[in-house]
Design a protein around this motif. Structure first.
Motif, PDB file in Angstrom:
ATOM      1  N   ALA A  37      -3.434   7.635   4.435  1.00 39.70           N
ATOM      2  CA  ALA A  37      -2.299   6.715   4.321  1.00 39.70           C
ATOM      3  C   ALA A  37      -1.998   6.483   2.851  1.00 39.70           C
ATOM      4  O   ALA A  37      -2.888   6.125   2.071  1.00 39.70           O
ATOM      5  CB  ALA A  37      -2.609   5.385   5.015  1.00 39.70           C
ATOM      6  N   SER A  38      -0.751   6.677   2.478  1.00 39.10           N
ATOM      7  CA  SER A  38      -0.329   6.435   1.104  1.00 39.10           C
ATOM      8  C   SER A  38      -0.534   4.971   0.741  1.00 39.10           C
ATOM      9  O   SER A  38      -0.902   4.637  -0.392  1.00 39.10           O
ATOM     10  CB  SER A  38       1.138   6.834   0.942  1.00 39.10           C
ATOM     11  N   GLN A  39      -0.307   4.076   1.705  1.00 46.62           N
ATOM     12  CA  GLN A  39      -0.472   2.650   1.460  1.00 46.62           C
ATOM     13  C   GLN A  39      -1.910   2.338   1.041  1.00 46.62           C
ATOM     14  O   GLN A  39      -2.145   1.582   0.089  1.00 46.62           O
ATOM     15  CB  GLN A  39      -0.119   1.855   2.738  1.00 46.62           C
ATOM     16  N   PHE A  40      -2.861   2.910   1.768  1.00 47.39           N
ATOM     17  CA  PHE A  40      -4.278   2.706   1.449  1.00 47.39           C
ATOM     18  C   PHE A  40      -4.611   3.287   0.075  1.00 47.39           C
ATOM     19  O   PHE A  40      -5.342   2.671  -0.710  1.00 47.39           O
ATOM     20  CB  PHE A  40      -5.140   3.354   2.530  1.00 47.39           C
ATOM     21  N   ALA A  41      -4.054   4.459  -0.216  1.00 51.51           N
ATOM     22  CA  ALA A  41      -4.311   5.101  -1.512  1.00 51.51           C
ATOM     23  C   ALA A  41      -3.768   4.252  -2.655  1.00 51.51           C
ATOM     24  O   ALA A  41      -4.419   4.087  -3.695  1.00 51.51           O
ATOM     25  CB  ALA A  41      -3.683   6.490  -1.539  1.00 51.51           C
ATOM     26  N   VAL A  42      -2.564   3.684  -2.486  1.00 48.27           N
ATOM     27  CA  VAL A  42      -1.982   2.820  -3.511  1.00 48.27           C
ATOM     28  C   VAL A  42      -2.865   1.595  -3.724  1.00 48.27           C
ATOM     29  O   VAL A  42      -3.138   1.196  -4.860  1.00 48.27           O
ATOM     30  CB  VAL A  42      -0.551   2.391  -3.120  1.00 48.27           C
ATOM     31  N   CYS A  43      -3.332   1.014  -2.634  1.00 46.08           N
ATOM     32  CA  CYS A  43      -4.223  -0.153  -2.717  1.00 46.08           C
ATOM     33  C   CYS A  43      -5.476   0.193  -3.513  1.00 46.08           C
ATOM     34  O   CYS A  43      -5.900  -0.572  -4.396  1.00 46.08           O
ATOM     35  CB  CYS A  43      -4.585  -0.617  -1.309  1.00 46.08           C
ATOM     36  N   LYS A  44      -6.073   1.340  -3.251  1.00 42.08           N
ATOM     37  CA  LYS A  44      -7.283   1.747  -3.969  1.00 42.08           C
ATOM     38  C   LYS A  44      -7.011   1.933  -5.459  1.00 42.08           C
ATOM     39  O   LYS A  44      -7.815   1.528  -6.301  1.00 42.08           O
ATOM     40  CB  LYS A  44      -7.838   3.046  -3.374  1.00 42.08           C
ATOM     41  N   HIS A  45      -5.876   2.546  -5.787  1.00 41.85           N
ATOM     42  CA  HIS A  45      -5.538   2.753  -7.203  1.00 41.85           C
ATOM     43  C   HIS A  45      -5.397   1.404  -7.920  1.00 41.85           C
ATOM     44  O   HIS A  45      -5.829   1.264  -9.075  1.00 41.85           O
ATOM     45  CB  HIS A  45      -4.242   3.545  -7.323  1.00 41.85           C
ATOM     46  N   LEU A  46      -4.821   0.433  -7.241  1.00 38.32           N
ATOM     47  CA  LEU A  46      -4.668  -0.896  -7.846  1.00 38.32           C
ATOM     48  C   LEU A  46      -6.029  -1.546  -8.074  1.00 38.32           C
ATOM     49  O   LEU A  46      -6.281  -2.156  -9.117  1.00 38.32           O
ATOM     50  CB  LEU A  46      -3.797  -1.782  -6.959  1.00 38.32           C
ATOM     51  N   LEU A  47      -6.906  -1.416  -7.086  1.00 45.98           N
ATOM     52  CA  LEU A  47      -8.248  -1.988  -7.219  1.00 45.98           C
ATOM     53  C   LEU A  47      -9.037  -1.289  -8.320  1.00 45.98           C
ATOM     54  O   LEU A  47      -9.769  -1.929  -9.083  1.00 45.98           O
ATOM     55  CB  LEU A  47      -8.979  -1.898  -5.883  1.00 45.98           C
ATOM     56  N   GLU A  48      -8.891   0.034  -8.397  1.00 46.73           N
ATOM     57  CA  GLU A  48      -9.589   0.794  -9.436  1.00 46.73           C
ATOM     58  C   GLU A  48      -9.130   0.384 -10.834  1.00 46.73           C
ATOM     59  O   GLU A  48      -9.890   0.477 -11.811  1.00 46.73           O
ATOM     60  CB  GLU A  48      -9.362   2.288  -9.224  1.00 46.73           C
ATOM     61  N   ALA A  49      -7.874  -0.095 -10.903  1.00 47.69           N
ATOM     62  CA  ALA A  49      -7.337  -0.544 -12.196  1.00 47.69           C
ATOM     63  C   ALA A  49      -7.729  -1.989 -12.495  1.00 47.69           C
ATOM     64  O   ALA A  49      -7.330  -2.532 -13.535  1.00 47.69           O
ATOM     65  CB  ALA A  49      -5.818  -0.397 -12.201  1.00 47.69           C
ATOM     66  N   GLY A  50      -8.496  -2.609 -11.600  1.00 49.72           N
ATOM     67  CA  GLY A  50      -8.988  -3.960 -11.839  1.00 49.72           C
ATOM     68  C   GLY A  50      -8.100  -5.079 -11.332  1.00 49.72           C
ATOM     69  O   GLY A  50      -8.354  -6.253 -11.610  1.00 49.72           O
ATOM     70  N   HIS A  51      -7.054  -4.750 -10.566  1.00 49.43           N
ATOM     71  CA  HIS A  51      -6.153  -5.783 -10.058  1.00 49.43           C
ATOM     72  C   HIS A  51      -6.758  -6.490  -8.846  1.00 49.43           C
ATOM     73  O   HIS A  51      -7.578  -5.921  -8.106  1.00 49.43           O
ATOM     74  CB  HIS A  51      -4.807  -5.173  -9.657  1.00 49.43           C
ATOM     75  N   THR A  52      -6.327  -7.715  -8.629  1.00 52.15           N
ATOM     76  CA  THR A  52      -6.696  -8.444  -7.422  1.00 52.15           C
ATOM     77  C   THR A  52      -5.722  -8.083  -6.315  1.00 52.15           C
ATOM     78  O   THR A  52      -4.506  -8.071  -6.521  1.00 52.15           O
ATOM     79  CB  THR A  52      -6.647  -9.958  -7.663  1.00 52.15           C
ATOM     80  N   ALA A  71     -15.126  -1.972   0.321  1.00 53.85           N
ATOM     81  CA  ALA A  71     -16.189  -2.954   0.096  1.00 53.85           C
ATOM     82  C   ALA A  71     -16.771  -2.882  -1.307  1.00 53.85           C
ATOM     83  O   ALA A  71     -17.347  -3.855  -1.809  1.00 53.85           O
ATOM     84  CB  ALA A  71     -17.298  -2.762   1.141  1.00 53.85           C
ATOM     85  N   GLN A  72     -16.612  -1.744  -1.973  1.00 57.60           N
ATOM     86  CA  GLN A  72     -17.172  -1.588  -3.325  1.00 57.60           C
ATOM     87  C   GLN A  72     -16.392  -2.356  -4.384  1.00 57.60           C
ATOM     88  O   GLN A  72     -16.853  -2.506  -5.511  1.00 57.60           O
ATOM     89  CB  GLN A  72     -17.180  -0.100  -3.702  1.00 57.60           C
ATOM     90  N   TYR A  73     -15.195  -2.822  -4.035  1.00 54.90           N
ATOM     91  CA  TYR A  73     -14.345  -3.525  -4.996  1.00 54.90           C
ATOM     92  C   TYR A  73     -14.466  -5.037  -4.781  1.00 54.90           C
ATOM     93  O   TYR A  73     -14.244  -5.532  -3.665  1.00 54.90           O
ATOM     94  CB  TYR A  73     -12.892  -3.100  -4.844  1.00 54.90           C
ATOM     95  N   ASN A  74     -14.798  -5.770  -5.843  1.00 59.15           N
ATOM     96  CA  ASN A  74     -14.972  -7.221  -5.690  1.00 59.15           C
ATOM     97  C   ASN A  74     -13.678  -7.999  -5.890  1.00 59.15           C
ATOM     98  O   ASN A  74     -13.684  -9.228  -5.877  1.00 59.15           O
ATOM     99  CB  ASN A  74     -16.057  -7.741  -6.652  1.00 59.15           C
ATOM    100  N   THR A  75     -12.560  -7.293  -6.082  1.00 59.37           N
ATOM    101  CA  THR A  75     -11.273  -7.987  -6.254  1.00 59.37           C
ATOM    102  C   THR A  75     -10.366  -7.821  -5.038  1.00 59.37           C
ATOM    103  O   THR A  75      -9.179  -8.105  -5.109  1.00 59.37           O
ATOM    104  CB  THR A  75     -10.536  -7.478  -7.516  1.00 59.37           C
ATOM    105  N   VAL A  76     -10.914  -7.332  -3.924  1.00 61.38           N
ATOM    106  CA  VAL A  76     -10.131  -7.240  -2.692  1.00 61.38           C
ATOM    107  C   VAL A  76     -10.499  -8.407  -1.784  1.00 61.38           C
ATOM    108  O   VAL A  76     -11.674  -8.772  -1.660  1.00 61.38           O
ATOM    109  CB  VAL A  76     -10.362  -5.895  -1.965  1.00 61.38           C
ATOM    110  N   HIS A  77      -9.480  -9.030  -1.188  1.00 63.74           N
ATOM    111  CA  HIS A  77      -9.680 -10.185  -0.314  1.00 63.74           C
ATOM    112  C   HIS A  77      -8.803 -10.007   0.927  1.00 63.74           C
ATOM    113  O   HIS A  77      -7.732  -9.412   0.865  1.00 63.74           O
ATOM    114  CB  HIS A  77      -9.303 -11.488  -1.021  1.00 63.74           C
ATOM    115  N   TYR A  78      -9.262 -10.567   2.034  1.00 65.71           N
ATOM    116  CA  TYR A  78      -8.532 -10.436   3.292  1.00 65.71           C
ATOM    117  C   TYR A  78      -7.992 -11.805   3.701  1.00 65.71           C
ATOM    118  O   TYR A  78      -8.739 -12.685   4.147  1.00 65.71           O
ATOM    119  CB  TYR A  78      -9.444  -9.833   4.365  1.00 65.71           C
ATOM    120  N   GLU A  79      -6.704 -11.965   3.518  1.00 68.99           N
ATOM    121  CA  GLU A  79      -6.067 -13.250   3.786  1.00 68.99           C
ATOM    122  C   GLU A  79      -4.577 -13.015   4.027  1.00 68.99           C
ATOM    123  O   GLU A  79      -3.962 -12.153   3.381  1.00 68.99           O
ATOM    124  CB  GLU A  79      -6.264 -14.190   2.591  1.00 68.99           C
ATOM    125  N   SER A  80      -3.996 -13.747   4.949  1.00 76.04           N
ATOM    126  CA  SER A  80      -2.587 -13.555   5.275  1.00 76.04           C
ATOM    127  C   SER A  80      -1.695 -14.207   4.228  1.00 76.04           C
ATOM    128  O   SER A  80      -2.123 -15.108   3.489  1.00 76.04           O
ATOM    129  CB  SER A  80      -2.270 -14.151   6.649  1.00 76.04           C
TER     130      SER A  80
END
Length: 381
Positions: free
Chosen positions: A323-338, A356-365
């Motif tokens: 999924a491109s959406q998932f890939a974009v999310c990973k690139h943002l996390l790899e760049a240090g974004h929340t 799970a390896q990224y500490n700046t990802v959160h699950y919230e609506s």
């Protein structure tokens, strides 16, 4: 009349239910005993629209782990087993081969049985498998599905087209008359040789990958040229000219398009040819996710946390496919974004584990974030 389904997974179950709804008695098999037990107990839940209701009301499907029971009781047997991708891009047809072996080794007379392969296979597979079945008098046909997660029933009832690969057009007509019983529209039907049908199936999706990548490349040009405000008009103009709608956005993904693209590349090379466009499109699609991550970062001028409504290749599905959406999310996390991701039944566990390896990802609506007065940038491409 009895119809058999071998491979009663997500897609096979939908077909089993549609056949039953159309008045057929259905015998459906899976190699997973626990899953069959749950099917028999009506203890299976699916998010696919309309399927749950059909499943709960169904009364004339016999579920089993025994393919021989399906072969014994059915003249027309539809194979919907999984054909995952091999590392080289080709389809792994071991599960299809196993079903064919069940026919070859069946102890009683099975002449005049119709074995219909619905799983995506490699060009040349069905002709080869037909040879294995010839001595048993079984006719093998290829009729791949053209459905999409989130609209499976609609695509079954209202197909964009129906494709049949066979040595015997008369037997294809038999099958077409059965399939027409659940079609709600008169669909264009094409009857060709096995290998032609196999090539066409993956070619249709390869065309989609090229079309989407073309629009995304034009979109990148527009953004880099400083005319991104004209994106809607660019998309409209090109689509009006070609009379079909695509547009700049996420790259292609899901269980079909990426795999069919690579399968076509592998097949071309296997016959001493090449499908250079497939490699180019695949690479562009991967790079496009990186471009999108950089672009939306530039658009987020207030440097707010990013928010995703969904990470799958389209909303309303829970498949952990590319999924491109998932890939974009990973690139943002790899760049240090929340990054905030909406928790839902459509968020695959595989995606959660991978992030799970990224500490700046959160699950919230988004509603929860708004209640907490947390500002965020919604990723909506």
């Amino acid at each position: 009349m009895n119809i058999g389904i071998i491979g009663v997974g997500k897609l096979g179950l939908a077909y089993a239910l549609v056949f039953e709804e159309s008045g057929f008695s259905v015998f459906a098999s899976s190699y997973k005993q626990e899953y069959v037990d749950k099917l028999c107990a009506k203890d299976v839940y699916t998010v696919e629209p309309g399927v749950q209701e059909l499943f709960e009301s169904s009364t004339n499907i016999e579920y089993t782990t025994d393919n021989n029971l399906v072969i014994q009781n059915c003249e027309y047997i539809y194979v919907m087993v999984a054909t995952p991708s091999n590392p080289d891009g080709s389809y792994n047809v071991d599960a299809v081969e196993s079903v064919v072996e069940d026919f070859v080794n069946y102890p009683d007379d099975i002449s005049n049985k119709r074995l219909i392969i619905g799983s995506t296979v490699n060009p040349g597979d069905c002709a080869r498998l037909q040879e294995k079945l010839r001595s048993r008098g079984v006719t093998l046909l290829y009729s791949p599905t053209f459905v999409a997660q989130g609209s499976v029933l609609d695509r079954i009832y209202n197909p964009v087209g129906v494709l049949w690969g066979t040595e015997d057009p008369e037997i294809a007509e038999e099958c077409i008359s059965i399939w027409d019983k659940f079609h709600k529209i008169t669909a264009d039907t094409t009857v060709v040789k096995h290998t032609t049908a196999e090539i066409l199936k993956i070619a249709f999706n390869c065309w989609s990958t090229m079309r989407m990548s073309f629009f995304n490349s034009i979109g990148q040009l527009a953004i880099k040229s400083g005319v991104s405000e004209d994106m809607d008009k660019i998309n409209y103009s090109i689509n009006e000219y070609n009379k079909q709608w695509t547009g700049f956005g996420y790259g292609f993904g899901g269980p079909c398009l990426p795999r069919d693209n690579r399968a076509m590349v592998h097949y071309a090379r296997s016959i001493g040819s090449d499908y250079v466009l497939g490699d180019v499109v695949d690479k562009f699609n991967i790079d496009h996710s990186k471009f999108l991550a950089q672009w939306i970062t530039e658009q987020n001028t207030d440097n707010l946390p990013f928010y995703f409504d969904y990470l799958t290749y389209k909303p309303g599905v829970n498949l952990p496919d590319e999924a491109s959406q998932f890939a974009v999310c990973k690139h943002l996390l790899e760049a240090g974004h929340t990054v905030y991701v909406k928790p839902s039944e459509f968020l695959p566990e595989e995606f959660i584990e991978a992030l799970a390896q990224y500490n700046t990802v959160h699950y919230e609506s988004n509603f929860s974030l708004q209640e907490k007065n947390i500002d965020f940038y919604t990723v909506n491409i």
